[in-house]
Design a protein around this motif. Structure first.
Motif, PDB file in Angstrom:
ATOM      1  N   VAL A 160       0.829  -1.053   0.062  1.00 55.19           N
ATOM      2  CA  VAL A 160      -0.223   0.102   0.017  1.00 55.19           C
ATOM      3  C   VAL A 160       0.733   1.384   0.177  1.00 55.19           C
ATOM      4  CG1 VAL A 160      -2.405  -0.936   0.816  1.00 55.19           C
ATOM      5  CG2 VAL A 160       0.129   0.616   2.821  1.00 55.19           C
ATOM      6  N   TRP A 161       1.739   0.909  -0.007  1.00 57.60           N
ATOM      7  CA  TRP A 161       2.625   2.544   0.649  1.00 57.60           C
ATOM      8  C   TRP A 161       3.105   2.855  -0.392  1.00 57.60           C
ATOM      9  CZ3 TRP A 161       6.819  -2.081   2.552  1.00 57.60           C
ATOM     10  CH2 TRP A 161       6.004  -2.052   4.190  1.00 57.60           C
ATOM     11  N   CYS A 162       3.668   4.478  -1.264  1.00 58.37           N
ATOM     12  CA  CYS A 162       2.913   4.909  -1.975  1.00 58.37           C
ATOM     13  C   CYS A 162       4.977   4.913  -2.900  1.00 58.37           C
ATOM     14  CB  CYS A 162       3.970   6.586  -1.822  1.00 58.37           C
ATOM     15  SG  CYS A 162       2.464   7.085   0.023  1.00 58.37           S
ATOM     16  N   GLY A 163       5.276   4.885  -3.893  1.00 63.05           N
ATOM     17  CA  GLY A 163       6.486   4.786  -4.628  1.00 63.05           C
ATOM     18  C   GLY A 163       7.697   5.600  -3.744  1.00 63.05           C
ATOM     19  N   GLY A 195      -0.674   2.563  11.086  1.00 62.90           N
ATOM     20  CA  GLY A 195       0.143   3.433  10.263  1.00 62.90           C
ATOM     21  C   GLY A 195       0.143   2.688   9.735  1.00 62.90           C
ATOM     22  N   CYS A 196       1.435   3.373   8.300  1.00 60.38           N
ATOM     23  CA  CYS A 196       1.610   3.093   6.788  1.00 60.38           C
ATOM     24  C   CYS A 196       2.992   1.544   7.213  1.00 60.38           C
ATOM     25  CB  CYS A 196       2.909   4.106   5.833  1.00 60.38           C
ATOM     26  SG  CYS A 196       1.187   5.078   5.783  1.00 60.38           S
ATOM     27  N   THR A 197       4.027   2.238   8.486  1.00 61.37           N
ATOM     28  CA  THR A 197       4.586   0.930   9.188  1.00 61.37           C
ATOM     29  C   THR A 197       4.254  -0.483   9.706  1.00 61.37           C
ATOM     30  OG1 THR A 197       5.656   2.966   9.959  1.00 61.37           O
ATOM     31  CG2 THR A 197       6.021   1.100  10.863  1.00 61.37           C
ATOM     32  N   ASN A 222      11.171   5.809  11.918  1.00 66.47           N
ATOM     33  CA  ASN A 222      10.331   6.997  12.418  1.00 66.47           C
ATOM     34  C   ASN A 222      10.562   8.220  10.493  1.00 66.47           C
ATOM     35  OD1 ASN A 222      10.473   9.670  13.298  1.00 66.47           O
ATOM     36  ND2 ASN A 222      12.220   9.833  14.464  1.00 66.47           N
ATOM     37  N   ASN A 223       9.308   8.464  10.339  1.00 61.71           N
ATOM     38  CA  ASN A 223       9.194   9.321   9.590  1.00 61.71           C
ATOM     39  C   ASN A 223       9.213  11.054   9.766  1.00 61.71           C
ATOM     40  OD1 ASN A 223       6.807   8.628   9.830  1.00 61.71           O
ATOM     41  ND2 ASN A 223       6.349   7.624   8.098  1.00 61.71           N
ATOM     42  N   GLN A 224       8.881  10.427  11.245  1.00 62.36           N
ATOM     43  CA  GLN A 224       9.013  12.541  11.863  1.00 62.36           C
ATOM     44  C   GLN A 224       7.161  12.488  11.511  1.00 62.36           C
ATOM     45  OE1 GLN A 224      12.651  14.367   9.974  1.00 62.36           O
ATOM     46  NE2 GLN A 224      13.389  13.982  11.575  1.00 62.36           N
ATOM     47  N   TYR A 235       3.057  11.560  10.490  1.00 59.58           N
ATOM     48  CA  TYR A 235       2.457  10.564  10.860  1.00 59.58           C
ATOM     49  C   TYR A 235       1.703  10.437   9.642  1.00 59.58           C
ATOM     50  CZ  TYR A 235       1.026  10.739  15.552  1.00 59.58           C
ATOM     51  OH  TYR A 235       0.903  11.437  17.226  1.00 59.58           O
ATOM     52  N   GLY A 236       1.675   9.366   9.098  1.00 61.43           N
ATOM     53  CA  GLY A 236       1.962   9.224   7.314  1.00 61.43           C
ATOM     54  C   GLY A 236       0.564   8.949   7.031  1.00 61.43           C
ATOM     55  N   MET A 237       0.015   7.759   7.492  1.00 62.55           N
ATOM     56  CA  MET A 237      -0.629   7.567   7.329  1.00 62.55           C
ATOM     57  C   MET A 237      -2.291   8.143   6.896  1.00 62.55           C
ATOM     58  SD  MET A 237      -2.684   3.782   7.717  1.00 62.55           S
ATOM     59  CE  MET A 237      -2.392   3.284   6.205  1.00 62.55           C
ATOM     60  N   ASN A 288      12.146   7.990   5.419  1.00 57.86           N
ATOM     61  CA  ASN A 288      11.518   9.382   4.371  1.00 57.86           C
ATOM     62  C   ASN A 288       9.723   8.823   4.308  1.00 57.86           C
ATOM     63  OD1 ASN A 288      12.035   6.897   2.339  1.00 57.86           O
ATOM     64  ND2 ASN A 288      11.642   8.737   0.688  1.00 57.86           N
ATOM     65  N   CYS A 289       8.876   9.865   4.764  1.00 61.08           N
ATOM     66  CA  CYS A 289       7.749  10.344   4.454  1.00 61.08           C
ATOM     67  C   CYS A 289       7.573  11.342   3.411  1.00 61.08           C
ATOM     68  CB  CYS A 289       6.520  10.333   5.208  1.00 61.08           C
ATOM     69  SG  CYS A 289       5.168  10.566   4.862  1.00 61.08           S
ATOM     70  N   HIS A 290       7.986  11.159   2.121  1.00 63.57           N
ATOM     71  CA  HIS A 290       8.048  12.212   1.171  1.00 63.57           C
ATOM     72  C   HIS A 290       6.395  12.689   0.897  1.00 63.57           C
ATOM     73  CE1 HIS A 290       8.194   8.020  -1.035  1.00 63.57           C
ATOM     74  NE2 HIS A 290       7.422   9.401  -2.031  1.00 63.57           N
ATOM     75  N   THR A 291       5.984  12.131   0.841  1.00 65.67           N
ATOM     76  CA  THR A 291       3.855  12.376   0.394  1.00 65.67           C
ATOM     77  C   THR A 291       3.743  12.950   1.504  1.00 65.67           C
ATOM     78  OG1 THR A 291       4.393  10.364  -0.354  1.00 65.67           O
ATOM     79  CG2 THR A 291       2.118  11.393   0.217  1.00 65.67           C
ATOM     80  N   SER A 292       4.109  12.920   2.294  1.00 66.59           N
ATOM     81  CA  SER A 292       3.364  13.989   4.052  1.00 66.59           C
ATOM     82  C   SER A 292       4.464  15.357   4.370  1.00 66.59           C
ATOM     83  CB  SER A 292       3.057  13.301   4.903  1.00 66.59           C
ATOM     84  OG  SER A 292       1.553  12.788   4.387  1.00 66.59           O
TER      85      SER A 292
END
Ligand SMILES: Cc1ncc(C[n+]2csc(CCOP(=O)(O)OP(=O)(O)O)c2C)c(N)n1
Ligand code: SF4
Ligand SMILES: [Mg+2]
Lengths: 301, 383
Positions: free
Chosen positions: A21-24, A56-58, A126-128, A130-132, A205-209
């Motif tokens: 489900v993760w972003c590229g 979460g994404c994780t 730790n992507n610093q 809340y990604g999801m 990295n959560c580049h999306t958010s």
């Protein structure tokens, strides 16, 4: 066949679970493969591994890996993992958690798991952020950085995950980043091999958010940031505070020996089993103690 | 002492509950102390290390229920014990156990609430929380003991039901029952049935932890660490345990976890009937209130009112069958509860106007007196 393909073939779930489900470009794939390489290097039987997560994404990581997998509630992964491990100590138990999962809603479970020293491994991705849920600030979002609930910049201060783990008593604490994928895998391997509670924080990295809101142009830009803003613990020893400002350290922060919980429990159980007063006290409450004790023995259960 | 019981002993309700858990094969307990339930954790911490099981005091009740669900998936028979505030904290993970279909037992020794309320006083105010405390559609099994002996037998029942239906089961005790001491002769180990979840047949190749079609018998639950690797999630999932959003699969899952329990409501119903043969007034009660109501029935009979008692042992799923029958016989149903009418709503629902239903609520932290219930009933019958 390359090592990566071999590991993927052996440990990713066959069938329709992929793609993720993760972003590229998300760092979580790198963390998952680091974990799998560590397990492969140790050579644990797949049936004897349990991977537990929160939400979460994780938290989605267990879905893809071919072990006993348990995707629980937000923040509670370590508490579920505690039950799994105590009921089946022969399992290698790994809890994969996001920063919010591990340190906000699950912060209490995190520090107590560190304190108890049960032989499990916590991987904190730790992507610093809340990604999801779309990029709200988390307990590790740096001061001044933006999140969707910190549109004017974060006025709070971030946890230092590894310092928190050390302070709470974890007996193995390490940090790496998804840029340093190989190192991350080796640290996870060390953590799993460690007898006691181990914590590995991997900066991801959560580049999306996070990236989008904090002016990182791409996943690559975030990885380059990790490369340029981290120093190994060894190198850090020779640097002053000014030089270390804004950088994170990588490597093993703590590796110490302390009796492991289950080992201590079993020693206690052995001690009281031969203590006539303890046995008599229990028999006072449980009159059919002998018959019942028999039933509780694993071979009769 | 007879063949079927062990020597009489003086036991507290909470102690009997712990002994019942051990008798049923509970070998993992996680809990967080709270009045009036703490004795259960204390006895478990004393006994489990000697009996090959494990006890752990977790950092809170959220962690306690999480730990028992994790341990259950690893093959243990599990229980936790708490009271109102802790029961509230457990709700999210009780829902997890419901959808993931993991056997576990939660003892709630009820005290007066809401919030910290009256920590040392009895109540029956968590009856609806036990049913609907967690979010989403689900079903629940809850039993209410009325004596020290039942603290033992019903804990055994709770464990058996949890294992049979692969679901969380609640023992709804209360402060009076939990702290009461009685001289009891517990049944001897051979006399009661102990059930354990089914295991996959040996050599089964494609193991599915969940039902693949409607009405299928509940699949066995393999333990983590055995020969089947599978996925467990609180997301709505398919037969193999993987998340799904396919409408038919989602619908089947939710109807399945509700139906497997609600569909057995009549079978799971258990009552004590007292002086009901000729009764035209019915007292419907459970837990410690039912003990008092029994005295009230005698008082009412002395005063010329033909009263009888139906004491419910099973609270959830709520079965209407027996009540419907009795509604044809009696004119009045009185439902005394240490709350403001939580189960009387169910009684009203199933009786559906066939008899007059009167709720008698009590929320002052005290147990009913026989006079209170009898007096209220006298007034209701117009005498
Ligand atoms: C009890 C509860 N509160 C809130 C949520 C909503 N929620 C889902 S994931 C998440 C945060 C995820 O952030 P993190 O743990 O850092 O994981 P990431 O997605 O960044 O990997 C939140 C708040 C939830 N699922 N459960
Ligand atoms: S939202 Fe962020 S953390 Fe989640 S998958 Fe996308 S990039 Fe990764
Ligand atoms: Mg995060």
């Amino acid at each position: 066949m390359s090592e990566a393909i071999e590991v993927a073939r052996t440990y990713l779930r066959p069938g329709k679970k992929l793609p993720t489900v993760w972003c590229g470009g998300c760092g979580l794939g790198i963390i998952m493969s680091a974990m799998l390489r560590a397990i492969a290097a140790i050579g644990v039987d797949k049936n004897k591994v349990a991977v537990v997560s929160g939400i979460g994404c994780t938290g989605r990581m267990p879905t893809y890996v071919d072990f006993n997998t348990l995707h629980t509630t937000h923040g509670r992964g370590l508490a579920f993992a505690t039950g799994v491990k105590l009921a089946r100590p022969e399992l290698t138990v790994i809890a994969a958690m996001g920063d919010g999962d591990a340190l906000a809603i699950g912060g209490n479970h995190f520090i107590h798991a560190c304190r108890r020293n049960i032989d499990m491994t916590a991987i904190v991705a730790n992507n610093q952020i809340y990604g999801m849920t779309g990029g709200q600030y988390s307990p590790t979002t740096p001061h001044g950085k933006r999140g969707t609930t910190a549109p004017y910049g974060n006025i709070e201060y971030a946890f230092d995950t590894t310092a928190l783990a050390v302070g709470a008593g974890a007996t193995f604490v390490a940090r790496s980043s998804v840029y340093h994928a190989r190192e991350a895998g080796l640290l996870i391997e060390k953590a799993i091999r460690h007898k006691g509670f181990s914590v590995v924080e991997i900066i991801s990295n959560c580049h999306t958010s996070y990236g989008r809101m904090n002016k990182f142009a791409s996943p690559v830009a975030m990885l380059e940031w990790m490369r340029d803003n981290s120093v190994s613990i060894k190198a850090a020893e020779h640097m002053d505070a000014d030089a270390l400002e804004g950088k994170f350290t990588r490597g093993v922060m703590v590796e110490s020996d302390k009796p492991e919980f289950i080992q201590s429990y079993d020693e206690m159980a052995e001690r009281v089993a031969t203590d006539p007063a303890a046995v008599a006290n229990v028999k006072k409450v449980i009159q059919s103690y002998d018959a019942m004790a028999d039933r509780l023995k694993p071979e009769n259960g | 002492m007879s063949e079927s019981t062990v020597k009489k002993q003086v036991l507290q309700g909470n102690e009997a509950c712990a002994v019942g858990a051990l008798a049923a094969g509970v070998n993992f307990f996680a809990g967080y102390p709270i009045t009036p339930s703490s004795e259960i954790a204390e006895v478990m911490s004393q006994c489990l290390p000697l009996m090959g099981g494990r006890f752990i005091q977790m950092e809170d009740e959220i962690a306690s229920i999480a730990a028992i669900v994790g341990a259950s998936l690893a093959g243990a028979k599990v229980m936790t014990a708490t009271s109102g505030p802790g029961f509230s904290l457990m709700q999210e993970n009780i829902g997890f156990a419901a959808i993931a279909e993991v056997p576990c037992v939660i003892v709630n020794v009820q005290r007066a609430g809401p919030s910290t309320g009256l920590p040392t006083q009895p109540a029956q105010a968590d009856v609806q929380q036990a049913r609907w405390g967690t979010h989403g559609d689900h079903a629940m099994i809850a039993l209410a003991p009325s004596s020290v002996l039942e603290c033992f037998t019903m804990t055994v029942d709770c464990v058996n039901l949890a294992e049979r239906y692969r679901t969380p089961v609640v023992l709804l005790s209360d402060e009076v029952i939990g702290h009461m001491r009685e001289s009891v002769a517990l049944p001897a180990p051979r006399t009661y049935k102990v059930e354990s979840r089914r295991q996959p047949e040996e050599g089964e190749t494609e193991y599915c932890p969940y039902c693949a079609c409607e009405g299928e018998p509940l699949p066995p639950l393999a333990a983590f660490g055995g020969e089947y690797r599978y996925h467990v999630t609180g997301l709505t999932h398919d037969a193999r345990g993987f998340p799904t959003m396919v409408k038919e699969e989602v619908d089947r899952k939710i109807r399945g976890i509700v139906g497997k329990i609600e569909g057995c409501a009549d079978e799971l119903a258990s009552y004590e009937e007292f002086m009901l043969e000729d009764a035209d007034v019915l007292l419907f009660a459970y837990g410690s209130t039912a003990r008092v109501a029994k005295s009230s029935v005698r008082q009412l009979r002395e005063r010329g009112v033909r009263a009888g008692l139906l004491r419910a042992r099973t609270i959830w799923p709520f079965s209407g069958a027996r009540l419907e029958e009795l509604a044809g016989q009696v004119d009045l149903v009185v439902v005394p509860e240490m709350n403001l009418g939580q189960l009387s709503l169910e009684v009203e629902r199933v009786i559906c106007g066939a008899a007059d239903v009167r709720a008698l609520g009590k929320v002052d932290g005290d147990l009913f007196t026989p006079d209170e219930i009898a007096g209220f009933t006298m007034e209701a019958v117009g005498r």
